[in-house]
Design a protein around this motif. Structure first.
Motif, PDB file in Angstrom:
ATOM      1  N   GLU A  32       0.827  -1.214   0.000  1.00  0.00           N
ATOM      2  CA  GLU A  32       0.000   0.000   0.000  1.00  0.00           C
ATOM      3  C   GLU A  32       0.859   1.261   0.000  1.00  0.00           C
ATOM      4  N   ASN A  36       1.194   4.101  -2.940  1.00  0.00           N
ATOM      5  CA  ASN A  36       0.942   5.522  -2.699  1.00  0.00           C
ATOM      6  C   ASN A  36       2.098   6.369  -3.207  1.00  0.00           C
ATOM      7  N   LYS A  82      -7.779  10.607  -5.153  1.00  0.00           N
ATOM      8  CA  LYS A  82      -7.716   9.954  -6.466  1.00  0.00           C
ATOM      9  C   LYS A  82      -9.066   9.736  -7.134  1.00  0.00           C
ATOM     10  N   GLY A  96      -4.038   3.331  -6.176  1.00  0.00           N
ATOM     11  CA  GLY A  96      -4.971   3.418  -5.045  1.00  0.00           C
ATOM     12  C   GLY A  96      -6.238   4.123  -5.475  1.00  0.00           C
ATOM     13  N   ALA A 101      -6.166   2.670   2.865  1.00  0.00           N
ATOM     14  CA  ALA A 101      -4.919   2.071   3.323  1.00  0.00           C
ATOM     15  C   ALA A 101      -4.347   2.777   4.552  1.00  0.00           C
TER      16      ALA A 101
END
Ligand code: ADP
Ligand code: MG
Length: 584
Positions: A32, A36, A82, A96, A101
């Motif tokens: 994760e 990112n 996002k 993502g 996360a």
């Protein structure tokens, strides 16, 4: 009124539950965090691990960083930069998108984030313990983001219990970073464990670099490049020659739009492309990157996004097959590499990429230099008519020893004993000859002494009509004669000993019965049927010369290892195997 028994979960508890799905083990945290960093445009990512990740997991990047406010927001559930609108969910271009996360990780660990926007003077430091923010301050920081996670699962003992040894957990992380180096070779990645550098992948222009670091330079140089573009998708990557195959599928890496995924569809396409080139229970090494319009891929079907759904799966599958077959054919794998590794046939290099002539062409029709013209026109009576030589079998390094049950040819090769299925081998040879004849329009035809009339059922009749041009190119001199008849004046040379009328009607029947919906595959079916009908049968006794010719022709074929139906033609027992069996 009684108190309601249903309560909305507190955010921190909801995060812990979400963490159960997203954060399974230290490697999931790293996944994760690195995703990112990639989404934040980082070029350099440093991953530091201590004690298999239980003591420390840290990811440092030089990406865009966050403002103080964004840093706080990023820790809220469902906070993401996002996705803006619901429809964005159907065309996701970032790794993502769920905004889950960071809060999930922070809810099951001691979490620290240090971040700074390049445009700002100062950065932000936030500390979270088991989901509660305990510190949030402005501070000096390099541009980019560093996230440190320690004491993972300190407050979820059940999870903690399921962690494997440090070595195992670390191995998962190393494998993960290896995968990132394939999907994002332009990034520089560094992984350390307990202060020691374990994996370093400098930014590279080509995927071959990280592959070289993972497999060794020599192996990487042997890998076959896949490069394919269609309006639907782009396929890039590398696949192995047979000699680099493995006993498991563990070295097959698939990516869709930069995301590592598992995909039965992709594994299947890969295995089908290798057909029977691969010995039983051997699997090619493959790194394959698929890129397609994000709206055609649903990535929101799996909590850790390890699987995706394609909306036009059938088309993706066939494009993938084409990409792989093209790569294998261009690499001459069937003849050159496979032969080299199996040590069976001499290499027959392919001239160029296959060209679709549009007529009776199989998907993997190889373009080969035209065969030398036929020399001895009348068939030598001793030789099975279909086995008359068409080319000198130059450079062939094996000789027939015997025929077994009038079905298999036993032959001595450079590297051992070959057992050749005579029918299938001959089918392969004829299939390629017919195809070649079609391509250069030079059928080897034999006129009939007296023209024969062919009368067929209406369905077969129309099949022949539909394929008249192609059949002519194959050597059938065929002319419509009245309303329901054809006049047959010549047949392909391979058929001179057969009953031409019966043969033609059998071909028509087979084509008519083929489930194929398009003309291309119907025509391919016609070629396969013709090869099958004309080939020597199991049970036909062959002379030495006939066997020699068949083996020579087979070794010159571009796909000698499979018959046109895709079944194996040859089995080898290597000298090595023989010696071992006899304890030499
Ligand atoms: P998602 O990635 O699904 O958006 P996350 O919880 O992983 O959700 O991250 C939340 C938000 O935090 C991201 O949308 C992004 O704006 C920001 N963020 C997280 N990590 C970084 C990073 N390394 N650099 C810059 N921004 C980050
Ligand atoms: Mg994320």
């Amino acid at each position: 009124m009684p108190e309601p028994t249903i309560k909305i979960l507190e955010d921190s508890l909801a995060s812990k539950i979400a963490a159960g799905e997203v954060v399974e083990r230290p490697a999931s945290v790293i996944k994760e965090l690195v995703e990112n960093s990639i989404d934040a445009g980082a070029r350099n990512i440093v991953i530091e691990i201590e004690e298999g990740g239980q003591r420390l997991l840290r990811v440092r990047d030089d990406g865009g960083g966050m403002s103080y406010q964004d840093a706080i927001l990023a820790l809220q559930r469902h906070a993401t930069s996002k996705l803006r609108a619901a429809e964005d969910l159907f065309s996701i271009a970032t790794l993502g998108f769920r905004g889950e996360a960071l809060p999930s990780i922070a809810s099951v660990s001691h979490f620290e984030m240090l971040t700074r926007l390049a445009s700002e003077e100062t950065g932000t430091r936030i500390v979270v313990h088991g989901g509660n923010i305990t510190e949030a301050e402005e501070t000096g920081a390099p541009p980019g983001t560093t996230i440190s996670v320690s004491g993972l699962f300190f407050n979820t003992p059940a999870r903690l219990k399921f962690l494997k040894s440090q070595t195992t957990e670390f191995a998962h992380i190393a494998e993960l970073i290896n995968r990132f180096s394939f999907s994002h070779c332009h990034l520089s990645l560094l992984l350390t464990h307990n202060g020691r550098e374990v994996l370093r992948r400098p930014a590279a222009a080509s995927l071959r670099e990280p592959i070289a670091q993972a497999l060794g330079r020599e192996n990487a140089d042997k890998m076959i490049e896949v490069a394919f573009d269609s309006p639907l998708l782009r396929v890039g990557g590398f696949i192995s020659p047979v000699e680099l195959s493995r006993a498991t599928r563990s070295q097959q890496y698939f990516f869709v739009n930069g995301r590592a995924i598992r995909s039965r569809m992709m594994s299947h396409a890969l295995e089908e492309a290798y057909h029977t080139l691969m010995p039983l229970h051997r699997y090619p090494v493959a790194v394959m990157l698929l890129n397609l319009e994000p709206s055609l891929v649903d990535v929101n079907v799996h909590p850790t996004k390890a699987e995706v759904r394609f909306s036009r799966e059938g088309e993706v599958y066939s494009a993938l097959r084409r990409a792989l077959e093209q790569a294998l054919t261009n690499a001459g794998l069937d003849s050159a590499s496979a032969a080299a590794s199996a040590g069976v046939f001499s290499a027959a290099p392919l001239a160029a990429a296959p060209e679709q002539s549009g007529l009776l062409v199989a998907p993997h029709a190889p373009a080969r230099p035209a065969a030398p013209p036929q020399t001895d026109t009348p068939a030598t009576p001793a030789i099975h008519p279909a086995l008359r030589p068409t080319a000198a079998g130059a450079g062939v390094h094996f000789r027939p020893l015997a025929q077994l049950r009038s079905t298999y040819i036993l032959a001595e090769g450079d590297s051992g004993l070959l057992v050749v299925d005579q029918h299938r081998a001959h089918e392969r040879v004829l299939y390629e000859k017919f195809m070649q004849g079609l391509e250069d329009g030079s059928p080897q035809a034999q006129p009939l002494l007296t023209p024969a009339t062919v009368q067929l059922a209406p369905r077969e009749h129309s099949v022949l009509q539909e394929n008249l041009e192609a059949l002519r190119k194959l050597g059938f001199d065929l002319e419509e004669f009245g309303a329901d008849c054809f006049l047959l004046r010549a047949v392909p040379i391979a058929f001179i000993k057969k009953d031409p009328v019966r043969l033609l009607s059998e071909i028509a029947e087979d084509i008519a019965a083929a489930p194929a919906t398009n003309i291309q595959s119907r025509r391919e079916q016609a070629l396969i049927t013709m090869s099958c009908k004309a080939a020597v049968k199991a049970g036909d006794a062959l002379g030495k010369e006939e066997m020699e010719q068949l083996l020579a022709d087979l070794s010159a074929a571009s796909r000698p290892y499979t018959c046109p139906h895709g079944r194996p033609t040859v089995m080898t027992i290597s000298n090595f195997e023989l010696d071992r069996k006899f304890h030499r």
